[in-house]
Structure formats: structure tokens, C-alpha cells
Motif scaffolding. Structure first.
Motif, PDB file in Angstrom:
ATOM      1  N   SER A  61       0.801  -1.125   0.029  1.00  0.00           N
ATOM      2  CA  SER A  61       0.035  -0.121   0.065  1.00  0.00           C
ATOM      3  C   SER A  61       0.797   1.237  -0.189  1.00  0.00           C
ATOM      4  O   SER A  61       0.579   2.092  -0.691  1.00  0.00           O
ATOM      5  CB  SER A  61      -1.126   0.046   1.197  1.00  0.00           C
ATOM      6  N   VAL A  62       2.135   1.073   0.788  1.00  0.00           N
ATOM      7  CA  VAL A  62       2.927   2.432   0.444  1.00  0.00           C
ATOM      8  C   VAL A  62       3.763   2.206  -0.587  1.00  0.00           C
ATOM      9  O   VAL A  62       4.000   3.358  -1.290  1.00  0.00           O
ATOM     10  CB  VAL A  62       3.854   2.347   1.848  1.00  0.00           C
ATOM     11  N   LEU A  63       4.589   1.123  -0.745  1.00  0.00           N
ATOM     12  CA  LEU A  63       5.444   1.078  -1.805  1.00  0.00           C
ATOM     13  C   LEU A  63       5.055   0.925  -3.210  1.00  0.00           C
ATOM     14  O   LEU A  63       5.752   0.942  -4.188  1.00  0.00           O
ATOM     15  CB  LEU A  63       6.625   0.162  -1.267  1.00  0.00           C
ATOM     16  N   GLY A  64       3.734   0.512  -3.310  1.00  0.00           N
ATOM     17  CA  GLY A  64       3.191  -0.051  -4.618  1.00  0.00           C
ATOM     18  C   GLY A  64       3.106   1.020  -5.759  1.00  0.00           C
ATOM     19  O   GLY A  64       3.050   0.492  -6.835  1.00  0.00           O
ATOM     20  N   VAL A 112      10.055   1.192  -9.348  1.00  0.00           N
ATOM     21  CA  VAL A 112       9.985   0.344  -8.080  1.00  0.00           C
ATOM     22  C   VAL A 112       8.798  -0.621  -8.003  1.00  0.00           C
ATOM     23  O   VAL A 112       7.574  -0.084  -8.271  1.00  0.00           O
ATOM     24  CB  VAL A 112       9.833   1.340  -6.905  1.00  0.00           C
ATOM     25  N   LEU A 113       9.186  -1.843  -8.066  1.00  0.00           N
ATOM     26  CA  LEU A 113       8.133  -2.830  -8.265  1.00  0.00           C
ATOM     27  C   LEU A 113       8.054  -3.583  -6.907  1.00  0.00           C
ATOM     28  O   LEU A 113       8.746  -4.206  -6.459  1.00  0.00           O
ATOM     29  CB  LEU A 113       8.404  -3.879  -9.301  1.00  0.00           C
ATOM     30  N   VAL A 114       6.691  -3.705  -6.396  1.00  0.00           N
ATOM     31  CA  VAL A 114       6.345  -4.710  -5.367  1.00  0.00           C
ATOM     32  C   VAL A 114       6.128  -6.087  -6.067  1.00  0.00           C
ATOM     33  O   VAL A 114       5.776  -6.104  -7.315  1.00  0.00           O
ATOM     34  CB  VAL A 114       5.311  -4.102  -4.757  1.00  0.00           C
ATOM     35  N   ASN A 146      21.643  -2.345  -4.764  1.00  0.00           N
ATOM     36  CA  ASN A 146      22.716  -2.435  -3.871  1.00  0.00           C
ATOM     37  C   ASN A 146      22.760  -0.876  -3.174  1.00  0.00           C
ATOM     38  O   ASN A 146      23.036  -0.946  -1.849  1.00  0.00           O
ATOM     39  CB  ASN A 146      24.017  -2.486  -4.514  1.00  0.00           C
ATOM     40  N   ALA A 147      22.358   0.179  -3.530  1.00  0.00           N
ATOM     41  CA  ALA A 147      22.380   1.302  -2.765  1.00  0.00           C
ATOM     42  C   ALA A 147      21.189   1.197  -1.809  1.00  0.00           C
ATOM     43  O   ALA A 147      21.262   1.785  -0.626  1.00  0.00           O
ATOM     44  CB  ALA A 147      22.160   2.481  -3.888  1.00  0.00           C
ATOM     45  N   LEU A 148      20.177   0.763  -2.155  1.00  0.00           N
ATOM     46  CA  LEU A 148      19.018   0.843  -1.320  1.00  0.00           C
ATOM     47  C   LEU A 148      19.281  -0.051  -0.185  1.00  0.00           C
ATOM     48  O   LEU A 148      19.124   0.418   1.070  1.00  0.00           O
ATOM     49  CB  LEU A 148      17.623   0.177  -1.929  1.00  0.00           C
ATOM     50  N   HIS A 201      14.946   6.511   0.546  1.00  0.00           N
ATOM     51  CA  HIS A 201      15.888   6.440  -0.381  1.00  0.00           C
ATOM     52  C   HIS A 201      15.424   6.471  -1.736  1.00  0.00           C
ATOM     53  O   HIS A 201      16.160   7.228  -2.764  1.00  0.00           O
ATOM     54  CB  HIS A 201      16.527   4.947  -0.188  1.00  0.00           C
ATOM     55  N   ILE A 202      14.156   6.237  -2.157  1.00  0.00           N
ATOM     56  CA  ILE A 202      13.607   6.541  -3.453  1.00  0.00           C
ATOM     57  C   ILE A 202      13.351   7.857  -3.775  1.00  0.00           C
ATOM     58  O   ILE A 202      13.658   8.282  -4.673  1.00  0.00           O
ATOM     59  CB  ILE A 202      12.118   5.747  -3.320  1.00  0.00           C
ATOM     60  N   GLY A 203      12.984   8.563  -2.543  1.00  0.00           N
ATOM     61  CA  GLY A 203      13.041   9.934  -2.816  1.00  0.00           C
ATOM     62  C   GLY A 203      14.174  10.487  -3.247  1.00  0.00           C
ATOM     63  O   GLY A 203      14.530  11.344  -4.254  1.00  0.00           O
TER      64      GLY A 203
END
Ligand SMILES: *Cc1c(COP(=O)(O)O)cnc(C)c1O
Length: 400
Positions: free
Chosen positions: A288-291, A297-299, A321-323, A392-394
Motif C-alpha cells: 500500500s505504501v511502496l506500490g 520500483v516494483l512490489v 545495492n544502494a537501497l 531512499h527512493i525520494g
């Protein structure tokens, strides 16, 4: 560990909550002094067969033994070829090789990460030929293709209907690697019913390694099947090929499930549905948050005809790797399942596998990351994970 750290799995909390039941059962077995076979093993076998919806469950010493015994009992012979996927744990191919057969790979589906029926069909049509009795053989080596091992990876079953269609068309045995899928379900269009993982092919292998959805307090595994002959042969194989003491009908192994593990598994099996539901809730919250944050960015994709039990929560990001480093820095443990596809493992360097052969698996291997996932994961812990991932994504979005 730092104060706000989040473990990848937490077996301590689960066992603390079961301590009383586990110790009572442990004491019972110790007092009986029946450590190999006996009622505890038979009881668990009966319960797990019921849980999976199969006629038989044969308890064995590990998931690897289960795979090996299921393959041999189903009829795989030395010199055969068994087709599986390169995106799995190496036990899948170890078991194939230990039967004397040779593994061949087909790539996985990009969304589910499980065996692609299109790729299997392409393999059977392009790389194999049929001989005079209709048996399918590898074009280059002439070896017969005997079986397929679809792996129900991360808790989701492979898309079995098209795989079963192909297996019938080409007379192939189907052994499910259900080691990550205790309780996972698949809607069989052919039968019009939901089927449990482990009840779909000719036989299936389960692992009860401690970190699996149903884990022993040590090593354990099981074969499930509806086939009487396969079950009977597995019982012989696990016990030195004997039907009764010192009457050895075939050459076998020491691969039994012991009574302590069986008794503890019976205790834990009573909680499996609830634990799987918790895993599904945790996955839903991650989703619900990362989707919907960024296109790359794949859930996890859960197919409409399947109900995953989320053994692992595997997301996909280009800068994996960075994440992972950001999460590690924040005290959050993660995993990679799996970083090196099997066809590229050093153990198989003598075989004719090469980089570039299984493009989906290779691409995915550099982008997948498994977030903390276990039934006792709290909402606070989960929110910490999600916060770091979002941050991180931000950060990536700003700099790119
Ligand atoms: C865990 C696992 C196995 C092996 O099980 P063990 O009990 O460790 O021998 C096999 N295949 C897959 C996909 C697994 O995850």
C-alpha cells in the motif's frame, strides 16, 4: 544491534510465544524415548497431508531429501534430464544431480519469478525432439527429458495449468518444489478449484528448515503426493530402502524425519494459517505504501489465480545495492534471493551454461531485494523499513 534495528527474520519471538507447548511436547517425546518413526511422525504426516489436501505425506530429513526422494520415486533415472529454473536455491539442482539426472534450465516469468510456460514450451519445441515412442529428448545429447520441477518461489505457486498441459503433452513428470510455499494456493482452471501447493503435480517437496513458513527446531522436510506408489517408494528411500527391518528392497538413504521434529511441527502447524495471514497483511501494508511510488520500483506481483503466503517479500529497484546499503545503515536487515543465478554458480562452471542464457533471471538478480518479513513483524518495525525505503527512493528521484 542498534536500538531501532529490524531483523530480517525473528525466530526468537515466535518460539517464546510457543515455549510452553513446545516444551510439553518435547518432554512427551523424550519420556517415550521413541525418537525415530512412531506415532509422532505418523501424526504429523497425517496432519500435513490433510493440510495440503493430498493422500500422503512422507516425513523426511530435509527439503533437499524430499526433492531427491520425490524425483527418484516419481521415476527419474540416471541419464535423464530434469527441467527447472535458474532463479532458485541450489538444493533444487543438487537434488536433480543426486538422482543421476542432469538439470536443464528455462527462464522465469518476469512478473512472478516462477517457471515460464512459454519458455518451457520453447525449450521443448526448439531444443528437444520426439523419438519414435513419442519420448522427448534433448536434441544435442539425445538424453530423455523426464520431469519438470517448477519452484513455488517466495511463497507463490508457479502458474501450474499451462505447465501441466505441457507436461501431459510431452509425458513429463511434475515435481513441485514447494519448499517456500506451505499453504500457498492456486486456482486450477482445469479443475475449477483452489489447490494447495504440494497437491498439484505428481509429487511435491517441502522443507521445514527453521526459517520457512512452517519451520522445525532443526532440519526436516516432507514429500506430499496422491500417488500410493510414490509414497511407498519415498518411505523406502528415507529408510535404507527397507520395507521392514533388514529387508532392503532397493538401495536407499538415511533420510528420516525424527520424532522430536515431527512433534514440534505438529504444534506449529496449528498456527500456520494464522502466521500466513499475518504475512499477507504485512505484504499488503508494504504494497500500500511502496506500490505506486515510481514506475521502476516494483512490489511483488500476486497473480489473480494465486494466493501467496509471502515466505519472502521481494521488491525490485534498479539501484538495489544502494537501497540495501541505506537499509543496512539504518539497522534494517535485508536479503537477496538470489544474488547469483544457478547457471552462473561456480559449482556448475564445467557445465555448458553461459551468461546471457537466461536474461530475465539475470536482470532480476541484480534488482531484487527481500525486505524483513515474518509473522511477528510489528507495524512500528514495518513503518521504519518503509520510511527508509521511501527516503531512499525520494533521494534517487531528486538526484536523477
Ligand atoms: C529451503 C529450500 C530447499 C531446501 O530445503 P532444505 O530443508 O534446506 O534442504 C529447496 N528448495 C527451495 C526453493 C528452498 O527454499
Amino acid at each position: 544491534m542498534q536500538p531501532n534495528s529490524v531483523p530480517f527474520v525473528d525466530l526468537v519471538t515466535q518460539h517464546r510465544s510457543l515455549e510452553r507447548e513446545i516444551l510439553a511436547t518435547f518432554n512427551e517425546v523424550v519420556r517415550s524415548a521413541v525418537f525415530i518413526g512412531g506415532t509422532a511422525v505418523e501424526r504429523f504426516e497425517h496432519e500435513f497431508a490433510q493440510f495440503c489436501g493430498t493422500h500422503h505425506c512422507v516425513g523426511v530429513a530435509s527439503g533437499t531429501d524430499a526433492l531427491r526422494f520425490a524425483l527418484i520415486a516419481a521415476g527419474v533415472k540416471p541419464g535423464d534430464v530434469v527441467v527447472t529454473v535458474p532463479n532458485t536455491f541450489i538444493a533444487t539442482t543438487e537434488a536433480i544431480l543426486q538422482t543421476g539426472a542432469e538439470p536443464a534450465f528455462v527462464d522465469v516469468d518476469e512478473r512472478t519469478y516462477t517457471m515460464s510456460a512459454e519458455q518451457l514450451q520453447r525449450y521443448l519445441e526448439k531444443e528437444c525432439v520426439r523419438d519414435m515412442d513419442g519420448k522427448v529428448r534433448v536434441r544435442t545429447s539425445g538424453k530423455p527429458v523426464a520431469a519438470i520441477v517448477p519452484v513455488h518461489l517466495y511463497g507463490q505457486t508457479a502458474d501450474m495449468d499451462p505447465l501441466l498441459d505441457l507436461s501431459e503433452q510431452y509425458q513429463l513428470l511434475v515435481v513441485e518444489d514447494a519448499c517456500q510455499a506451505h499453504g500457498a494456493e492456486y486456482f486450477s482452471e482445469r479443475l475449477g478449484v483452489w489447490k494447495k501447493a504440494g497437491s498439484i503435480g505428481h509429487a511435491a517437496a517441502f522443507s521445514f528448515y527453521p526459517g520457512k513458513n512452517l519451520g522445525a527446531c532443526g532440519e526436516a522436510g516432507a514429500v506430499t503426493t496422491d500417488n500410493d506408489r510414490i509414497a511407498r517408494t519415498c518411505k523406502m528411500l528415507r529408510d535404507h530402502g527397507q520395507v521392514k527391518k533388514y529387508h532392503h528392497e532397493i538401495d536407499g538413504y538415511n533420510g528420516r524425519l525424527d520424532a522430536l521434529q515431527a512433534a514440534l511441527l505438529s504444534v506449529k502447524l496449528r498456527h500456520l494459517v494464522e502466521w500466513n495471514n499475518k504475512r499477507r497483511h504485512i505484504a499488503a501494508h508494504y504494497n500500500s505504501v511502496l506500490g505506486n511510488v515510481k514506475a521502476d520500483v516494483l512490489v511483488p506481483y500476486e497473480a489473480p489465480n494465486s494466493r501467496s503466503v509471502y515466505h519472502l517479500y521481494v521488491m525490485r529497484v534498479p539501484d538495489r545495492n544502494a537501497l540495501r546499503a541505506s537499509l543496512t545503515h539504518a539497522g534494517i536487515e535485508t536479503g537477496i534471493h538470489y544474488p547469483i543465478p544457478l547457471h552462473l554458480q561456480a559449482a556448475y562452471r564445467e557445465r555448458e551454461f553461459a551468461w546471457g542464457q537466461y536474461a530475465v533471471t539475470e536482470r532480476v538478480a541484480s534488482e531484487i531485494i527481500s525486505l524483513p518479513m515474518f509473522p511477528e513483524l510489528t507495524r512500528e518495525q514495518q513503518d521504519r523499513v518503509v520510511d527508509i525505503v521511501m527516503e531512499h527512493i525520494g533521494a534517487v528521484a531528486v538526484t536523477s
